[in-house]
Design a protein around this motif. Structure first.
Motif, PDB file in Angstrom:
ATOM      1  N   THR A 112     -28.498  33.750 -54.738  1.00  0.00           N
ATOM      2  CA  THR A 112     -28.424  35.349 -54.458  1.00  0.00           C
ATOM      3  C   THR A 112     -27.290  35.606 -53.582  1.00  0.00           C
ATOM      4  N   PHE A 113     -27.272  34.668 -52.387  1.00  0.00           N
ATOM      5  CA  PHE A 113     -26.349  35.093 -51.524  1.00  0.00           C
ATOM      6  C   PHE A 113     -25.170  34.123 -51.270  1.00  0.00           C
ATOM      7  N   SER A 114     -24.397  34.303 -50.168  1.00  0.00           N
ATOM      8  CA  SER A 114     -23.518  33.266 -49.998  1.00  0.00           C
ATOM      9  C   SER A 114     -23.389  33.318 -48.238  1.00  0.00           C
ATOM     10  N   PHE A 115     -24.699  33.200 -47.605  1.00  0.00           N
ATOM     11  CA  PHE A 115     -24.545  33.238 -46.518  1.00  0.00           C
ATOM     12  C   PHE A 115     -24.242  31.394 -45.934  1.00  0.00           C
ATOM     13  N   HIS A 116     -23.668  31.602 -44.668  1.00  0.00           N
ATOM     14  CA  HIS A 116     -23.520  30.005 -44.242  1.00  0.00           C
ATOM     15  C   HIS A 116     -24.742  29.535 -43.746  1.00  0.00           C
ATOM     16  N   LEU A 117     -25.016  28.183 -44.080  1.00  0.00           N
ATOM     17  CA  LEU A 117     -26.025  27.371 -43.862  1.00  0.00           C
ATOM     18  C   LEU A 117     -26.854  27.825 -42.556  1.00  0.00           C
ATOM     19  N   ALA A 118     -26.308  27.961 -41.456  1.00  0.00           N
ATOM     20  CA  ALA A 118     -26.698  28.186 -40.192  1.00  0.00           C
ATOM     21  C   ALA A 118     -27.209  29.571 -40.507  1.00  0.00           C
ATOM     22  N   ILE A 119     -26.818  30.552 -40.892  1.00  0.00           N
ATOM     23  CA  ILE A 119     -27.012  31.996 -41.009  1.00  0.00           C
ATOM     24  C   ILE A 119     -28.480  31.967 -41.911  1.00  0.00           C
ATOM     25  N   ALA A 120     -28.277  31.098 -43.006  1.00  0.00           N
ATOM     26  CA  ALA A 120     -29.519  31.097 -43.707  1.00  0.00           C
ATOM     27  C   ALA A 120     -30.949  30.481 -43.028  1.00  0.00           C
ATOM     28  N   ILE A 121     -30.702  29.476 -42.153  1.00  0.00           N
ATOM     29  CA  ILE A 121     -31.814  29.044 -41.055  1.00  0.00           C
ATOM     30  C   ILE A 121     -32.201  30.063 -40.336  1.00  0.00           C
ATOM     31  N   ALA A 122     -31.270  30.717 -39.689  1.00  0.00           N
ATOM     32  CA  ALA A 122     -31.527  31.592 -38.456  1.00  0.00           C
ATOM     33  C   ALA A 122     -32.491  32.513 -39.213  1.00  0.00           C
ATOM     34  N   ILE A 123     -32.019  32.984 -40.336  1.00  0.00           N
ATOM     35  CA  ILE A 123     -32.968  34.225 -40.998  1.00  0.00           C
ATOM     36  C   ILE A 123     -34.271  33.769 -41.249  1.00  0.00           C
ATOM     37  N   GLY A 124     -34.303  32.576 -41.932  1.00  0.00           N
ATOM     38  CA  GLY A 124     -35.569  31.946 -42.267  1.00  0.00           C
ATOM     39  C   GLY A 124     -36.492  31.526 -40.999  1.00  0.00           C
ATOM     40  N   GLY A 125     -35.912  31.149 -39.807  1.00  0.00           N
ATOM     41  CA  GLY A 125     -36.586  30.720 -38.751  1.00  0.00           C
ATOM     42  C   GLY A 125     -37.077  32.116 -37.943  1.00  0.00           C
TER      43      GLY A 125
ATOM     44  N   LEU B  78     -42.629  43.314 -39.066  1.00  0.00           N
ATOM     45  CA  LEU B  78     -41.558  42.846 -38.038  1.00  0.00           C
ATOM     46  C   LEU B  78     -40.409  42.017 -38.491  1.00  0.00           C
ATOM     47  N   VAL B  79     -40.864  41.587 -39.800  1.00  0.00           N
ATOM     48  CA  VAL B  79     -39.700  40.918 -40.471  1.00  0.00           C
ATOM     49  C   VAL B  79     -38.432  41.864 -41.017  1.00  0.00           C
ATOM     50  N   ALA B  80     -38.953  43.011 -41.452  1.00  0.00           N
ATOM     51  CA  ALA B  80     -37.882  43.888 -41.893  1.00  0.00           C
ATOM     52  C   ALA B  80     -36.710  44.224 -41.014  1.00  0.00           C
ATOM     53  N   PRO B  81     -37.314  44.934 -39.757  1.00  0.00           N
ATOM     54  CA  PRO B  81     -36.281  45.143 -38.395  1.00  0.00           C
ATOM     55  C   PRO B  81     -35.466  43.766 -38.240  1.00  0.00           C
ATOM     56  N   VAL B  82     -36.049  42.701 -38.200  1.00  0.00           N
ATOM     57  CA  VAL B  82     -35.381  41.639 -37.724  1.00  0.00           C
ATOM     58  C   VAL B  82     -34.466  40.978 -38.653  1.00  0.00           C
ATOM     59  N   ILE B  83     -34.476  41.135 -39.887  1.00  0.00           N
ATOM     60  CA  ILE B  83     -33.528  40.503 -41.096  1.00  0.00           C
ATOM     61  C   ILE B  83     -32.603  41.920 -41.022  1.00  0.00           C
ATOM     62  N   TYR B  84     -33.085  43.229 -41.056  1.00  0.00           N
ATOM     63  CA  TYR B  84     -32.101  44.002 -40.857  1.00  0.00           C
ATOM     64  C   TYR B  84     -31.005  44.151 -39.905  1.00  0.00           C
ATOM     65  N   TYR B  85     -31.232  43.765 -38.448  1.00  0.00           N
ATOM     66  CA  TYR B  85     -30.448  43.514 -37.654  1.00  0.00           C
ATOM     67  C   TYR B  85     -29.315  42.290 -37.810  1.00  0.00           C
ATOM     68  N   MET B  86     -30.095  41.092 -38.164  1.00  0.00           N
ATOM     69  CA  MET B  86     -29.381  40.126 -38.485  1.00  0.00           C
ATOM     70  C   MET B  86     -28.205  40.313 -39.655  1.00  0.00           C
ATOM     71  N   LEU B  87     -28.696  40.980 -40.581  1.00  0.00           N
ATOM     72  CA  LEU B  87     -27.532  41.220 -41.623  1.00  0.00           C
ATOM     73  C   LEU B  87     -26.469  42.113 -41.271  1.00  0.00           C
ATOM     74  N   VAL B  88     -26.814  43.217 -40.157  1.00  0.00           N
ATOM     75  CA  VAL B  88     -26.071  43.821 -39.781  1.00  0.00           C
ATOM     76  C   VAL B  88     -24.911  43.153 -38.758  1.00  0.00           C
ATOM     77  N   LEU B  89     -25.432  42.242 -38.175  1.00  0.00           N
ATOM     78  CA  LEU B  89     -24.616  41.208 -37.089  1.00  0.00           C
ATOM     79  C   LEU B  89     -23.769  40.649 -38.183  1.00  0.00           C
ATOM     80  N   ILE B  90     -24.416  40.148 -39.078  1.00  0.00           N
ATOM     81  CA  ILE B  90     -23.613  39.281 -40.028  1.00  0.00           C
ATOM     82  C   ILE B  90     -22.334  40.165 -40.633  1.00  0.00           C
TER      83      ILE B  90
END
Length: 263
Positions: free
Chosen positions: A194-207, A251-263
């Motif tokens: 679905t996406f094309s995030f760097h592996l480190a970003i994908a790990i950070a989003i999941g973690g 809590l997941v929604a705002p965390v992912i939102y801000y991670m995506l904004v930073l990305i």
């Protein structure tokens, strides 16, 4: 009962996926409805906790449950303008009501505006992102589901060390770690298609998403412990209340939102 849980899932999941796909006003209405029901459950928790709020306090809480998702529909700037305005109203009410409005009462109302009104509004912000809104909402659901499922099965099979014994005796440290690993793997797999995030970003989003999910779950458990209730409500047959289903996701929604904004 198990059949009620299955029936609720069979009926509910297609409805949820439909409104996610539709977006715009149908999704906004869906989130606003969940916000209002969640606020009703939060209000019931306060009543059971013997927190003494008056009618105007509850009206302000319900007003926030409608206003916050609506504000998020326009932009994050409008959302936070609405949030600051509501906090201002609380302060004004506290000043005018002194000495009846103590710090505990003021803090309880402010927390109600944040949980669930502000937090659930991040779902609207994510869905409003052009072209990828649907995928981002699905990402939130995947992280939440994978974390909860991974924590449950890992805790059942390997759990030994209690995570928060007084708050949630069945949760274990091993289960929490399993939830993080499951969420990370789920995001990596979803990222491949679905996406094309760097592996480190994908790990950070999941973690980080899993940590947020588990904190949200524990927080709602704390609220129910304080109130002395098992479920936040009974609106979803076999599943309890809206907050019982959304506690992790809030809590997941705002965390992912801000991670995506930073990305």
């Amino acid at each position: 009962m198990l059949w009620k849980r299955i029936l609720s899932a069979v009926v509910g999941i297609p409805v949820v996926l439909y409104v996610i796909y539709q977006g715009e006003l149908p999704f906004l209405a869906f989130v606003m409805l969940a916000s209002v029901i969640g606020m009703r459950e939060y209000s019931n928790i306060l009543v059971n906790s013997q927190v003494k709020l008056d009618g105007s306090d509850f009206k302000l809480l319900y007003f926030s449950a409608v206003l916050m998702p609506l504000a998020a529909f326009f932009s994050i700037e409008v959302l936070f303008a609405a949030f600051i305005s509501l906090i201002g109203l609380i302060l004004i009410k506290g000043i005018l009501s002194y000495p009846d409005q103590d710090m505990n009462k003021t803090g309880t109302i402010a927390m109600g505006i944040i949980y669930p009104s502000l937090l659930i509004s991040f779902l609207v912000l994510l869905r409003q992102i052009p072209e990828v809104g649907v995928e981002y909402i699905i990402l939130v659901l995947v992280v939440t589901w994978a974390s909860d499922t991974g924590a449950y099965f890992t805790g059942m099979s390997l759990g030994r060390s209690k995570l928060a014994p007084k708050l949630s005796p069945k949760k274990t440290i091993e289960g929490a770690i399993g939830g993080v690993i499951a969420a990370v793997l789920a995001v990596i797999v979803m990222n491949m298609f679905t996406f094309s995030f760097h592996l480190a970003i994908a790990i950070a989003i999941g973690g980080l998403g899993s940590v947020a999910a588990q904190l949200g779950d524990l927080y709602e458990s704390m609220l129910k412990r304080i109130a002395g209730i098992k479920d936040s409500g009974n609106v979803i047959p076999g599943h309890g209340g809206v907050l019982d289903r959304l506690d992790s996701l809030l809590l997941v929604a705002p965390v992912i939102y801000y991670m995506l904004v930073l990305i």
